[in-house]
Design a protein around this motif. Structure first.
Motif, PDB file in Angstrom:
ATOM      1  N   ALA A   1       0.835  -1.200   0.000  1.00 15.25           N
ATOM      2  CA  ALA A   1       0.000   0.000   0.000  1.00 15.25           C
ATOM      3  C   ALA A   1       0.873   1.255   0.000  1.00 15.25           C
ATOM      4  CB  ALA A   1      -0.935   0.002   1.205  1.00 15.25           C
ATOM      5  N   GLY A   2       1.937   1.241   0.771  1.00 19.07           N
ATOM      6  CA  GLY A   2       2.854   2.378   0.811  1.00 19.07           C
ATOM      7  C   GLY A   2       3.545   2.589  -0.524  1.00 19.07           C
ATOM      8  N   LEU A   3       3.953   1.502  -1.164  1.00 18.42           N
ATOM      9  CA  LEU A   3       4.602   1.586  -2.464  1.00 18.42           C
ATOM     10  C   LEU A   3       3.638   2.157  -3.500  1.00 18.42           C
ATOM     11  CD1 LEU A   3       7.008   1.004  -4.298  1.00 18.42           C
ATOM     12  CD2 LEU A   3       6.106  -1.291  -4.624  1.00 18.42           C
ATOM     13  N   LEU A   4       2.414   1.673  -3.507  1.00 16.27           N
ATOM     14  CA  LEU A   4       1.417   2.175  -4.455  1.00 16.27           C
ATOM     15  C   LEU A   4       1.118   3.654  -4.216  1.00 16.27           C
ATOM     16  CD1 LEU A   4      -1.066  -0.825  -4.695  1.00 16.27           C
ATOM     17  CD2 LEU A   4       0.566  -0.027  -6.411  1.00 16.27           C
ATOM     18  N   ALA A   5       1.034   4.057  -2.963  1.00 13.52           N
ATOM     19  CA  ALA A   5       0.789   5.472  -2.656  1.00 13.52           C
ATOM     20  C   ALA A   5       1.950   6.331  -3.154  1.00 13.52           C
ATOM     21  CB  ALA A   5       0.586   5.661  -1.161  1.00 13.52           C
ATOM     22  N   GLY A   6       3.168   5.868  -2.959  1.00 15.63           N
ATOM     23  CA  GLY A   6       4.343   6.597  -3.428  1.00 15.63           C
ATOM     24  C   GLY A   6       4.380   6.708  -4.943  1.00 15.63           C
ATOM     25  N   LEU A   7       4.052   5.625  -5.627  1.00 15.14           N
ATOM     26  CA  LEU A   7       4.011   5.657  -7.087  1.00 15.14           C
ATOM     27  C   LEU A   7       2.929   6.595  -7.585  1.00 15.14           C
ATOM     28  CD1 LEU A   7       4.569   1.884  -7.948  1.00 15.14           C
ATOM     29  CD2 LEU A   7       6.130   3.782  -8.366  1.00 15.14           C
ATOM     30  N   ALA A   8       1.771   6.569  -6.950  1.00 21.35           N
ATOM     31  CA  ALA A   8       0.673   7.453  -7.356  1.00 21.35           C
ATOM     32  C   ALA A   8       1.072   8.905  -7.192  1.00 21.35           C
ATOM     33  CB  ALA A   8      -0.580   7.142  -6.545  1.00 21.35           C
ATOM     34  N   LEU A   9       1.768   9.247  -6.101  1.00 19.34           N
ATOM     35  CA  LEU A   9       2.230  10.608  -5.874  1.00 19.34           C
ATOM     36  C   LEU A   9       3.226  11.022  -6.955  1.00 19.34           C
ATOM     37  CD1 LEU A   9       2.377  13.171  -4.175  1.00 19.34           C
ATOM     38  CD2 LEU A   9       4.142  12.061  -2.805  1.00 19.34           C
ATOM     39  N   GLY A  10       4.167  10.134  -7.261  1.00 15.32           N
ATOM     40  CA  GLY A  10       5.156  10.430  -8.301  1.00 15.32           C
ATOM     41  C   GLY A  10       4.514  10.663  -9.652  1.00 15.32           C
ATOM     42  N   VAL A  11       3.556   9.848 -10.012  1.00 17.06           N
ATOM     43  CA  VAL A  11       2.852  10.012 -11.279  1.00 17.06           C
ATOM     44  C   VAL A  11       2.077  11.323 -11.287  1.00 17.06           C
ATOM     45  CG1 VAL A  11       0.985   9.091 -12.713  1.00 17.06           C
ATOM     46  CG2 VAL A  11       2.750   7.564 -11.839  1.00 17.06           C
ATOM     47  N   ALA A  12       1.447  11.647 -10.179  1.00 18.77           N
ATOM     48  CA  ALA A  12       0.689  12.894 -10.093  1.00 18.77           C
ATOM     49  C   ALA A  12       1.612  14.101 -10.259  1.00 18.77           C
ATOM     50  CB  ALA A  12      -0.054  12.981  -8.770  1.00 18.77           C
ATOM     51  N   LEU A  13       2.787  14.071  -9.659  1.00 18.79           N
ATOM     52  CA  LEU A  13       3.733  15.173  -9.784  1.00 18.79           C
ATOM     53  C   LEU A  13       4.212  15.323 -11.219  1.00 18.79           C
ATOM     54  CD1 LEU A  13       5.943  14.755  -6.591  1.00 18.79           C
ATOM     55  CD2 LEU A  13       4.386  16.632  -7.087  1.00 18.79           C
ATOM     56  N   LEU A  14       4.556  14.206 -11.849  1.00 19.54           N
ATOM     57  CA  LEU A  14       5.061  14.259 -13.207  1.00 19.54           C
ATOM     58  C   LEU A  14       3.964  14.599 -14.199  1.00 19.54           C
ATOM     59  CD1 LEU A  14       7.547  11.263 -13.169  1.00 19.54           C
ATOM     60  CD2 LEU A  14       8.032  13.681 -12.876  1.00 19.54           C
TER      61      LEU A  14
ATOM     62  N   GLY B   1       1.799  16.714 -13.783  1.00 20.81           N
ATOM     63  CA  GLY B   1       1.565  18.140 -13.681  1.00 20.81           C
ATOM     64  C   GLY B   1       2.339  18.945 -14.706  1.00 20.81           C
ATOM     65  N   CYS B   2       3.155  18.311 -15.503  1.00 19.54           N
ATOM     66  CA  CYS B   2       3.911  19.000 -16.540  1.00 19.54           C
ATOM     67  C   CYS B   2       3.082  19.073 -17.808  1.00 19.54           C
ATOM     68  CB  CYS B   2       5.214  18.251 -16.837  1.00 19.54           C
ATOM     69  SG  CYS B   2       6.331  18.137 -15.441  1.00 19.54           S
ATOM     70  N   SER B   3       3.081  20.234 -18.440  1.00 21.37           N
ATOM     71  CA  SER B   3       2.434  20.371 -19.737  1.00 21.37           C
ATOM     72  C   SER B   3       3.278  21.310 -20.570  1.00 21.37           C
ATOM     73  CB  SER B   3       1.010  20.904 -19.577  1.00 21.37           C
ATOM     74  OG  SER B   3       1.035  22.210 -19.049  1.00 21.37           O
ATOM     75  N   SER B   4       3.153  21.218 -21.882  1.00 21.64           N
ATOM     76  CA  SER B   4       3.992  22.055 -22.724  1.00 21.64           C
ATOM     77  C   SER B   4       3.345  22.314 -24.078  1.00 21.64           C
ATOM     78  CB  SER B   4       5.360  21.403 -22.922  1.00 21.64           C
ATOM     79  OG  SER B   4       5.228  20.172 -23.577  1.00 21.64           O
ATOM     80  N   GLU B   5       3.829  23.381 -24.709  1.00 24.06           N
ATOM     81  CA  GLU B   5       3.425  23.742 -26.059  1.00 24.06           C
ATOM     82  C   GLU B   5       4.677  24.231 -26.774  1.00 24.06           C
ATOM     83  OE1 GLU B   5       0.756  27.205 -28.082  1.00 24.06           O
ATOM     84  OE2 GLU B   5      -0.085  26.184 -26.354  1.00 24.06           O
ATOM     85  N   GLY B   6       5.082  23.541 -27.830  1.00 21.54           N
ATOM     86  CA  GLY B   6       6.309  23.897 -28.524  1.00 21.54           C
ATOM     87  C   GLY B   6       7.536  23.541 -27.722  1.00 21.54           C
ATOM     88  N   ALA B   7       7.369  22.646 -26.754  1.00 24.53           N
ATOM     89  CA  ALA B   7       8.474  22.261 -25.875  1.00 24.53           C
ATOM     90  C   ALA B   7       8.256  20.830 -25.404  1.00 24.53           C
ATOM     91  CB  ALA B   7       8.549  23.194 -24.670  1.00 24.53           C
ATOM     92  N   SER B   8       9.319  20.204 -24.945  1.00 28.71           N
ATOM     93  CA  SER B   8       9.205  18.894 -24.313  1.00 28.71           C
ATOM     94  C   SER B   8       9.905  18.963 -22.966  1.00 28.71           C
ATOM     95  CB  SER B   8       9.808  17.795 -25.194  1.00 28.71           C
ATOM     96  OG  SER B   8      11.194  18.024 -25.389  1.00 28.71           O
ATOM     97  N   THR B   9       9.470  18.107 -22.050  1.00 25.49           N
ATOM     98  CA  THR B   9      10.030  18.138 -20.703  1.00 25.49           C
ATOM     99  C   THR B   9      10.525  16.757 -20.305  1.00 25.49           C
ATOM    100  OG1 THR B   9       7.871  17.722 -19.701  1.00 25.49           O
ATOM    101  CG2 THR B   9       8.514  20.014 -19.974  1.00 25.49           C
ATOM    102  N   ASP B  10      11.534  16.749 -19.468  1.00 25.96           N
ATOM    103  CA  ASP B  10      12.056  15.526 -18.866  1.00 25.96           C
ATOM    104  C   ASP B  10      12.248  15.846 -17.390  1.00 25.96           C
ATOM    105  OD1 ASP B  10      13.238  13.135 -18.215  1.00 25.96           O
ATOM    106  OD2 ASP B  10      15.143  13.575 -19.200  1.00 25.96           O
ATOM    107  N   CYS B  11      11.295  15.393 -16.563  1.00 26.57           N
ATOM    108  CA  CYS B  11      11.265  15.814 -15.164  1.00 26.57           C
ATOM    109  C   CYS B  11      11.539  14.674 -14.195  1.00 26.57           C
ATOM    110  CB  CYS B  11       9.898  16.402 -14.823  1.00 26.57           C
ATOM    111  SG  CYS B  11       9.567  17.954 -15.658  1.00 26.57           S
ATOM    112  N   GLY B  12      12.189  15.029 -13.098  1.00 24.73           N
ATOM    113  CA  GLY B  12      12.318  14.187 -11.921  1.00 24.73           C
ATOM    114  C   GLY B  12      11.530  14.857 -10.807  1.00 24.73           C
ATOM    115  N   LEU B  13      11.783  14.485  -9.586  1.00 25.48           N
ATOM    116  CA  LEU B  13      11.030  15.068  -8.477  1.00 25.48           C
ATOM    117  C   LEU B  13      11.384  16.532  -8.221  1.00 25.48           C
ATOM    118  CD1 LEU B  13      10.978  12.144  -5.913  1.00 25.48           C
ATOM    119  CD2 LEU B  13       9.127  12.959  -7.379  1.00 25.48           C
TER     120      LEU B  13
END
Length: 121
Positions: free
Chosen positions: A17-30, A32-44
């Motif tokens: 459950a803790g692992l799944l919660a951590g993965l869900a948080l990471g996916v939610a953070l990543l 949150g990136c959006s772009s137009e005419g650009a690409s992103t490569d994000c970590g935490l």
């Protein structure tokens, strides 16, 4: 003497459950990136943003917007968190709004900046 049953806080179910919660948080953070005419490569705590030159390019990363304003030679003007910055390749990071911004590279086709959360800001 009373015997009490001890419960182990690190049961496989709780760990999963803790692992799944951590993965869900990471996916939610990543996500949150959006772009137009650009690409992103994000970590935490850091994102590399590759802007296409010749178009209105912007990206929302780490909760702030980054825009390519202009590029001439090896000098680039970007707007990060509402403030315009002039950057050159190899220059020390410029701090703005709790972030450190550096220019990674400039070509005829693309501009790459790195935006990192400032650990001191």
């Amino acid at each position: 003497m009373t015997n009490r049953r001890g419960t182990s806080p690190s049961t496989p179910t709780r760990r999963a459950a803790g692992l799944l919660a951590g993965l869900a948080l990471g996916v939610a953070l990543l996500a949150g990136c959006s772009s137009e005419g650009a690409s992103t490569d994000c970590g935490l705590d850091s994102c590399a943003v590759t802007f296409d030159r010749g178009v209105e390019a912007s990206a929302t990363i780490l909760g702030v917007e980054a825009k390519l304003v202009g590029a001439q030679g090896d000098q680039v003007t970007v707007e990060v968190a509402g403030e315009q910055l002039s950057l050159t390749v190899g220059q020390q990071a410029t701090e703005v709004g709790g972030f450190a911004v550096t220019l990674d590279s400039v070509t005829n086709e693309q501009v790459v900046i790195r935006v990192s959360r400032n650990p001191n800001g």
